[in-house]
Design a protein around this motif. Sequence first.
Motif, PDB file in Angstrom:
ATOM      1  N   GLU A 275      -6.527  -6.817  -7.300  1.00  0.00           N
ATOM      2  CA  GLU A 275      -7.109  -5.658  -7.977  1.00  0.00           C
ATOM      3  C   GLU A 275      -6.075  -4.865  -8.767  1.00  0.00           C
ATOM      4  OE1 GLU A 275      -9.209  -3.455  -4.976  1.00  0.00           O
ATOM      5  OE2 GLU A 275     -10.981  -4.758  -5.149  1.00  0.00           O
ATOM      6  N   ASP A 276      -4.818  -4.809  -8.258  1.00  0.00           N
ATOM      7  CA  ASP A 276      -3.815  -3.988  -8.951  1.00  0.00           C
ATOM      8  C   ASP A 276      -2.401  -4.568  -8.877  1.00  0.00           C
ATOM      9  OD1 ASP A 276      -3.197  -3.534  -6.313  1.00  0.00           O
ATOM     10  OD2 ASP A 276      -3.745  -1.416  -6.312  1.00  0.00           O
ATOM     11  N   LEU A 277      -2.251  -5.803  -8.410  1.00  0.00           N
ATOM     12  CA  LEU A 277      -0.957  -6.488  -8.281  1.00  0.00           C
ATOM     13  C   LEU A 277      -0.036  -5.861  -7.242  1.00  0.00           C
ATOM     14  CD1 LEU A 277       0.078  -7.473 -11.935  1.00  0.00           C
ATOM     15  CD2 LEU A 277      -1.436  -8.663 -10.335  1.00  0.00           C
ATOM     16  N   SER A 278      -0.532  -4.939  -6.445  1.00  0.00           N
ATOM     17  CA  SER A 278       0.297  -4.339  -5.394  1.00  0.00           C
ATOM     18  C   SER A 278       0.514  -5.347  -4.272  1.00  0.00           C
ATOM     19  CB  SER A 278      -0.369  -3.082  -4.837  1.00  0.00           C
ATOM     20  OG  SER A 278      -1.578  -3.414  -4.172  1.00  0.00           O
ATOM     21  N   ALA A 279       1.483  -5.054  -3.426  1.00  0.00           N
ATOM     22  CA  ALA A 279       1.707  -5.804  -2.195  1.00  0.00           C
ATOM     23  C   ALA A 279       1.527  -4.841  -1.028  1.00  0.00           C
ATOM     24  CB  ALA A 279       3.097  -6.419  -2.168  1.00  0.00           C
ATOM     25  N   SER A 280       1.411  -5.384   0.157  1.00  0.00           N
ATOM     26  CA  SER A 280       1.143  -4.511   1.297  1.00  0.00           C
ATOM     27  C   SER A 280       1.621  -5.147   2.597  1.00  0.00           C
ATOM     28  CB  SER A 280      -0.357  -4.186   1.391  1.00  0.00           C
ATOM     29  OG  SER A 280      -1.142  -5.360   1.360  1.00  0.00           O
ATOM     30  N   ILE A 297       1.518  -0.076   4.852  1.00  0.00           N
ATOM     31  CA  ILE A 297       2.475   0.052   3.748  1.00  0.00           C
ATOM     32  C   ILE A 297       1.815  -0.499   2.494  1.00  0.00           C
ATOM     33  CG2 ILE A 297       4.703  -0.713   2.800  1.00  0.00           C
ATOM     34  CD1 ILE A 297       5.721  -0.966   5.680  1.00  0.00           C
ATOM     35  N   ASP A 298       1.882   0.266   1.413  1.00  0.00           N
ATOM     36  CA  ASP A 298       1.353  -0.153   0.114  1.00  0.00           C
ATOM     37  C   ASP A 298       2.490  -0.046  -0.894  1.00  0.00           C
ATOM     38  OD1 ASP A 298      -0.605  -1.120  -1.513  1.00  0.00           O
ATOM     39  OD2 ASP A 298      -1.971   0.582  -1.263  1.00  0.00           O
ATOM     40  N   ILE A 299       2.768  -1.110  -1.634  1.00  0.00           N
ATOM     41  CA  ILE A 299       3.860  -1.115  -2.603  1.00  0.00           C
ATOM     42  C   ILE A 299       3.276  -1.452  -3.964  1.00  0.00           C
ATOM     43  CG2 ILE A 299       6.116  -2.066  -3.210  1.00  0.00           C
ATOM     44  CD1 ILE A 299       6.433  -2.867  -0.262  1.00  0.00           C
ATOM     45  N   PRO A 300       3.270  -0.501  -4.901  1.00  0.00           N
ATOM     46  CA  PRO A 300       2.600  -0.738  -6.185  1.00  0.00           C
ATOM     47  C   PRO A 300       3.405  -1.651  -7.104  1.00  0.00           C
ATOM     48  CG  PRO A 300       3.645   1.420  -6.177  1.00  0.00           C
ATOM     49  CD  PRO A 300       3.813   0.867  -4.786  1.00  0.00           C
ATOM     50  N   ALA A 301       2.698  -2.241  -8.060  1.00  0.00           N
ATOM     51  CA  ALA A 301       3.360  -2.992  -9.127  1.00  0.00           C
ATOM     52  C   ALA A 301       4.083  -2.021 -10.046  1.00  0.00           C
ATOM     53  CB  ALA A 301       2.331  -3.793  -9.903  1.00  0.00           C
ATOM     54  N   GLU A 302       5.068  -2.538 -10.781  1.00  0.00           N
ATOM     55  CA  GLU A 302       5.851  -1.712 -11.697  1.00  0.00           C
ATOM     56  C   GLU A 302       5.532  -2.092 -13.144  1.00  0.00           C
ATOM     57  OE1 GLU A 302       9.956  -2.153 -10.681  1.00  0.00           O
ATOM     58  OE2 GLU A 302       9.714  -1.257  -8.683  1.00  0.00           O
ATOM     59  N   PRO A 303       5.154  -1.119 -13.981  1.00  0.00           N
ATOM     60  CA  PRO A 303       4.864  -1.424 -15.392  1.00  0.00           C
ATOM     61  C   PRO A 303       6.071  -2.057 -16.078  1.00  0.00           C
ATOM     62  CG  PRO A 303       4.175   0.814 -14.821  1.00  0.00           C
ATOM     63  CD  PRO A 303       4.992   0.309 -13.666  1.00  0.00           C
ATOM     64  N   ALA A 304       5.811  -2.968 -17.009  1.00  0.00           N
ATOM     65  CA  ALA A 304       6.895  -3.662 -17.709  1.00  0.00           C
ATOM     66  C   ALA A 304       6.423  -4.094 -19.079  1.00  0.00           C
ATOM     67  CB  ALA A 304       7.364  -4.873 -16.906  1.00  0.00           C
ATOM     68  N   LEU A 322       5.402  -8.707  -4.935  1.00  0.00           N
ATOM     69  CA  LEU A 322       5.411 -10.022  -4.286  1.00  0.00           C
ATOM     70  C   LEU A 322       6.157  -9.963  -2.946  1.00  0.00           C
ATOM     71  CD1 LEU A 322       6.106 -12.332  -7.377  1.00  0.00           C
ATOM     72  CD2 LEU A 322       3.898 -11.800  -6.328  1.00  0.00           C
ATOM     73  N   VAL A 323       5.526  -9.346  -1.968  1.00  0.00           N
ATOM     74  CA  VAL A 323       6.101  -9.313  -0.619  1.00  0.00           C
ATOM     75  C   VAL A 323       5.952 -10.704  -0.006  1.00  0.00           C
ATOM     76  CG1 VAL A 323       5.771  -8.444   1.722  1.00  0.00           C
ATOM     77  CG2 VAL A 323       5.850  -6.856  -0.198  1.00  0.00           C
ATOM     78  N   THR A 324       7.061 -11.404   0.096  1.00  0.00           N
ATOM     79  CA  THR A 324       7.034 -12.799   0.532  1.00  0.00           C
ATOM     80  C   THR A 324       7.762 -13.030   1.849  1.00  0.00           C
ATOM     81  OG1 THR A 324       8.888 -13.149  -0.983  1.00  0.00           O
ATOM     82  CG2 THR A 324       6.697 -13.789  -1.756  1.00  0.00           C
ATOM     83  N   ASP A 325       8.405 -12.014   2.393  1.00  0.00           N
ATOM     84  CA  ASP A 325       8.943 -12.121   3.743  1.00  0.00           C
ATOM     85  C   ASP A 325       9.083 -10.729   4.325  1.00  0.00           C
ATOM     86  OD1 ASP A 325       9.819 -13.408   6.035  1.00  0.00           O
ATOM     87  OD2 ASP A 325      11.907 -13.446   5.429  1.00  0.00           O
ATOM     88  N   ILE A 326       8.957 -10.643   5.627  1.00  0.00           N
ATOM     89  CA  ILE A 326       9.232  -9.412   6.366  1.00  0.00           C
ATOM     90  C   ILE A 326       9.994  -9.818   7.624  1.00  0.00           C
ATOM     91  CG2 ILE A 326       7.215  -8.173   5.484  1.00  0.00           C
ATOM     92  CD1 ILE A 326       5.776  -8.755   8.114  1.00  0.00           C
TER      93      ILE A 326
END
Length: 468
Positions: A275-280, A297-304, A322-326
């Motif tokens: 919906e908004d390219l965020s990760a969580s 935790i919500d991490i928004p996308a960054e405009p570019a 792109l949260v790919t590991d924790i």
Amino acid sequence: MTRWTPDPTFYPSPSQAATAPAEKLAYVAAFDRSASRPDAIAVLDTDPDSPDYGRVVGWTDLPHLGDEVHHFGWNACSNALCPTAPHPHVERRYLIVPGLRSSRIHVLDTKPDPRQPQVVKVIGPEELSKRAGYSRPHTVHCGPDGIYLSALGGADGAEGPGGIAILDHTTFDVRGAWEADRGPQFLAYDVWWHLTQDVLVTSEWGTPSMIEDGIIGELLLGRRYGHAIHFWDLARRRHVQRVDLGDQYQMPLELRPAHDPRKSYGFVGVVISVEDLSASVWLWHRDGDAWAVTKVIDIPAEPADPADLPDLLKPFGAVPPLVTDIDLSVDDRFLYVSCWGTGELRQYDVSDPLHPVQTGSVHLGGIVRRTAHPSAPDEALAGGPQMVEVSRDGRRVYVSNSLYGAWDDQFYPDGVGAWLAKLDVDVEAGGLTPDERFFPHGEEFRGRRVHQTRLQGGDASSDSYCFP
């Protein structure tokens, strides 16, 4: 392999594990994307008093081409001391290294010379398929009753269902599929557990064809990748509950349960919201007699500028985290979240797991930022913090920059390179600082890309405990 006393790297409780001596070596998966050279396990010197600190001091080529070694693990760890299924005389000695593309499983012995692990057994794809009905092995966890190996594909590379194979502790033979009743579970990825509560948890990615060539836009926007986690009766090997995060939350991948065996929660990272390219990051927890998940935790996308973005992202004009590991520290205090797209590693205090507080951040690489390491300030970095490994005492964090060959090529089409960084942790107040002395990169990895790291003696994501 039989010992008369328990392996000294085994600890009955997380609090005791946190007092363990610092690691002197790190083992790193190094793979050749072109498949023209064998993949390898690289060995790094992590002893700050050593003249070789921060350098590759050992290298073991695997015997075949085209494996794409990915996630690997130890044959045995601290849960060998658990009273319900004790195996106290095994050793943390062998690395179990699966090839995600080849479906081969390699067993490497680290004991004769820890700097030069030796390949002592290769399990072919036909054995995994015949004995367990699986292919595309992904994640290795040492359990008290055997070695658990998650797999994405079905027999002979079929689309599924994926699931868990069990390997013998001592012979490394494939014993069979773990599941007695899988219920609605079809997609697979990670597996973890609450051992003392007889609970196993699994997550979802996609079938072999869905991941083979990277993210398929139609499948992502069609919400076809995994978006649920599953809870199982560990003792009876039966599916208990599927919890759907919502199909907009695509690819809940890495699972990190609390280390304290009295706690009934854990964290799962979600790669992207369509919906908004965020990760969580979400918390699983008890809800009466059932399980529930809560986004914490919500991490928004960054405009570019689209001109700075790879083709896959140009239409969106933004960089997804792109949260790919924790990874969760052994004392359950700090959660580390890798944002591979934006090139950031975040640290959160999760002492109150429902209300994380960000306490640290380091930028390295990133699709747009290309942030340099302090030791090489003029060298723009590709890739970003991806695989995260935390030392048992929580004072050191290691991050490597390659995710998966096909994803690397999509998001970093000009090349991802190869680097690994160490960050020092302020364990009192929180915070992260890159170690300027520790930055192996470039040709030190002999043209391979680097993925997961395992620490000699154990680390935060490979051990589980049965005593508080």
